[in-house]
Write a protein that holds these residues in place. Structure first.
Motif, PDB file in Angstrom:
ATOM      1  N   ASN A 283       0.839  -1.181   0.000  1.00 20.99           N
ATOM      2  CA  ASN A 283       0.000   0.000   0.000  1.00 20.99           C
ATOM      3  C   ASN A 283       0.881   1.241   0.000  1.00 20.99           C
ATOM      4  OD1 ASN A 283       0.462  -1.019   2.841  1.00 20.99           O
ATOM      5  ND2 ASN A 283      -0.127   1.113   3.227  1.00 20.99           N
ATOM      6  N   CYS A 287      -0.799   1.598   6.894  1.00 19.81           N
ATOM      7  CA  CYS A 287      -1.791   0.530   7.036  1.00 19.81           C
ATOM      8  C   CYS A 287      -1.253  -0.508   7.998  1.00 19.81           C
ATOM      9  CB  CYS A 287      -2.092  -0.109   5.679  1.00 19.81           C
ATOM     10  SG  CYS A 287      -3.285  -1.475   5.763  1.00 19.81           S
ATOM     11  N   SER A 290       0.058  -3.785   6.456  1.00 16.96           N
ATOM     12  CA  SER A 290       1.140  -3.687   5.473  1.00 16.96           C
ATOM     13  C   SER A 290       2.145  -4.816   5.651  1.00 16.96           C
ATOM     14  CB  SER A 290       1.855  -2.338   5.620  1.00 16.96           C
ATOM     15  OG  SER A 290       2.921  -2.242   4.705  1.00 16.96           O
ATOM     16  N   CYS A 308      -7.899  -0.784   4.532  1.00 15.48           N
ATOM     17  CA  CYS A 308      -6.988  -0.024   3.661  1.00 15.48           C
ATOM     18  C   CYS A 308      -7.483  -0.163   2.226  1.00 15.48           C
ATOM     19  CB  CYS A 308      -5.552  -0.528   3.794  1.00 15.48           C
ATOM     20  SG  CYS A 308      -4.966  -0.632   5.500  1.00 15.48           S
TER      21      CYS A 308
END
Length: 591
Positions: A283, A287, A290, A308
């Motif tokens: 991303n 987030c 991630s 997200c």
């Protein structure tokens, strides 16, 4: 059996046993031109290979944002953090693939970047194909000049050092003159008064040579270097004479010994397995999911996608989620550590071997009668038999510091998005401190290995003795040793400058009489830079033995001054030319 059933069975057999081979008139046995690496799309499937119809017969790979491939994350994840799609032609990209919509603007932007980079790379490659033999000739000339220089140092060390100093001054002076002439010739030329800032970054570096500011910058830099060299020669005259005497002894000894070439062979294991594909959440914004593992089939309905919305589930690497794969980054750091340790150990072995051979010359009462018949092999045998542990320990300390520096760089990359200025400042200080620590340990190890080669003591004792000896002679170390290094650097600079100027006039077509033999090039700076870099590496290789010899003789010289006073009972062991420069005499010589 119905045709539909036969077709169904054929499809099942196709997936089980594969498609049978067909006649190919071009097949002539084992294929010589093979492809080592196949690109993988965002699903982890190999482009152009069998992958259930998605990317079969699609050998090309499209990157949604190719600029993200320049991120250091690629080295850690082995994957660009951007969607990737297999394709066979540009027109097939403007469809929906894997839930990714390819916009023509994205393709045009990436195509422009790729086209420019490819054109630059192709032009550089074309220049190499047209000039590779001339580059080899230039490197051979550099090697011949270095060899001649070393041979002349054997017989005319004092004269050669002064000639070298004068030639370096003259060459830099000529460079200043040439820059001024180019600067003056561009005066009044349209576009020559453009500044470097206005010009910006250009792929064709020859454009910079068409503006006055480039030659003005070259001229200022060369003037500063010229002034520094002249001032050093004026204020360090006495030290230069002692350094020349050390170089004379190094020339006499270095030419009488075989110059070893220790090749560093380190096998780097790529810790990755071709197992099931692993997907990670990528991303652009913050987030909590991630880099978590995800599944492309269910990602659009997962909690990560809801939390997200801009996140994507992309292929990360081939491997798994086993303990081995979870600690893969730790294994990679361990592999880096072993590489550093191996390289440092080979360097230590070379330094101990050379130091033992050179020290046997210095401390011989009658030179060279009291020296071993084969000093290099004798020293190598002592190093391998008695001092393997000391060399491994010294290499271990240096490798640990180098791995810590790598870890700091890794942490620095991870904290790039952080806004904590104190953490950034602290990390910057740590990186600076460990850089200085690495330089200090390299210097201390080098001198410790010399003491090991002389006295045969362990690493810690030798390092302590070397450090205290250098501290007791801190002025000589700070001035004399560095002056000697400076003179050897001037020798390298002279060789590089001579070959560099010769290659500049040849490849730029300014060498009268042989303009027709100059190859047609897109960028004539490509072979020039290659020849200059190669010439420096060759000259450094020739002078590296001299540098170790000078350092060994310098440490022996300091020991000699402390141990002996020139009396009949304690005569100096240093050669006669060093005694003359220092205005000292042995009692026997005086009588």
């Amino acid at each position: 059996m119905s045709p539909k059933a036969k077709l169904h069975i054929q499809k099942m057999l196709f997936f089980v046993i594969g498609e049978p081979r067909k006649y190919d008139p071009t097949f002539k046995g084992p294929i010589h031109n093979r492809k080592v690496i196949y690109p993988t799309d965002s699903r982890g499937q190999f482009c152009g290979q069998f992958c259930f119809g998605f990317c079969r017969n699609k050998p090309n790979l499209f990157y949604f944002n190719i600029m993200k491939c320049a991120s250091p994350l690629v080295l850690l994840e082995f994957q660009c953090p951007t969607p990737q799609v297999a394709f066979d032609s540009p027109s097939s990209l403007f469809d929906h693939h894997y839930g990714i919509t390819i916009c023509p603007c994205d393709f045009c932007r990436n195509a422009t970047i790729v086209r420019e980079a490819r054109q630059l790379a192709m032009k550089i490659f074309e220049d190499y194909t047209h000039s590779w033999y001339w580059i080899l000739i230039g490197l051979v000339i550099a090697m011949v000049i270095s060899l001649i220089f070393i041979i002349l140092l054997r017989f005319l060390a004092g004269i050669m050092v002064w000639v070298m100093i004068i030639l370096v001054i003259l060459v830099i002076g000529y460079g200043i003159f040439h820059c001024y002439m180019e600067y003056a010739s561009l005066k009044g030329t349209p576009g020559a008064n453009v500044t470097l800032q206005e010009l910006g970054l250009q792929a064709d570096f020859s454009v910079y040579l068409q503006i006055q500011q480039t030659w003005l910058a070259f001229m200022i830099i060369l003037c500063i270097v010229e002034v520094i060299i002249i001032l050093l020669l004026i204020f360090l005259r006495k030290r230069i004479l002692i350094a020349i005497a050390l170089i004379k002894e190094a020339s006499r000894l270095g030419s009488s010994l075989p110059q070893p070439c220790l090749e560093r062979v380190c096998v780097c294991t790529f810790l990755s397995t071709s197992n099931e594909p692993v997907y990670k959440v990528f991303n652009d914004t913050a987030c909590e999911y991630s880099r978590n593992t995800c599944k492309p089939e269910t990602f659009n309905t997962s909690a990560a996608k809801l939390a997200c919305p801009d996140a994507k589930c992309l292929f990360a690497f081939y491997g798994g989620e086993s303990p081995y794969h979870k600690y893969l980054i730790a294994f990679q750091f361990y592999n880096v550590f072993l590489f550093f340790w191996c390289a440092n150990f080979v360097t230590a072995l070379g330094q101990v071997t050379l130091a033992g051979a050179f020290a046997s010359y210095y401390w011989a009462s009658k030179k060279p009668d009291d020296m071993p018949a084969f000093p290099i092999f004798s020293s190598l045998g002592r190093a391998l038999r008695y001092h393997t542990g000391s060399m491994a320990f010294g290499s271990l300390i240096l490798a640990i510091v180098q791995v810590i520096r790598v870890l700091l760089e890794y942490v620095d990359y991870k904290l790039k998005g952080a806004q904590n200025r104190f953490a950034k400042f602290l990390l910057c200080c740590l990186k600076c401190c460990f850089w200085c620590l690495e330089k200090f340990i390299k210097f201390l190890n080098r001198n410790a290995y010399i003491m090991i080669a002389i006295y045969g003591k362990n690493f810690c004792t030798s390092a302590r003795d070397a450090f205290f000896l250098l501290m007791r002679n801190i002025i000589r170390v700070a001035v004399l040793d560095k002056v000697t290094d400076f003179l050897l650097f001037l020798g390298k600079l002279l060789i590089v400058a001579a070959v560099g100027i010769l290659s500049f006039f040849f490849f730029s077509g300014k060498m009268k009489g042989i303009e027709s033999t100059t190859p047609a090039l897109n960028y004539y700076w490509v072979p020039i830079v290659t020849v200059i870099i190669g010439s420096y590496l060759i000259a450094h290789g020739f002078f590296s033995v001299y540098a170790m010899c000078v350092d060994t003789l310098f440490l022996c010289f300091l020991e000699d001054l402390e141990r002996n006073d020139g009396s009949a009972e304690r005569p100096y062991m240093m050669p006669e030319n060093l005694l003359k420069v220092l205005e000292k005499k042995n009692a026997k010589t005086a009588e």
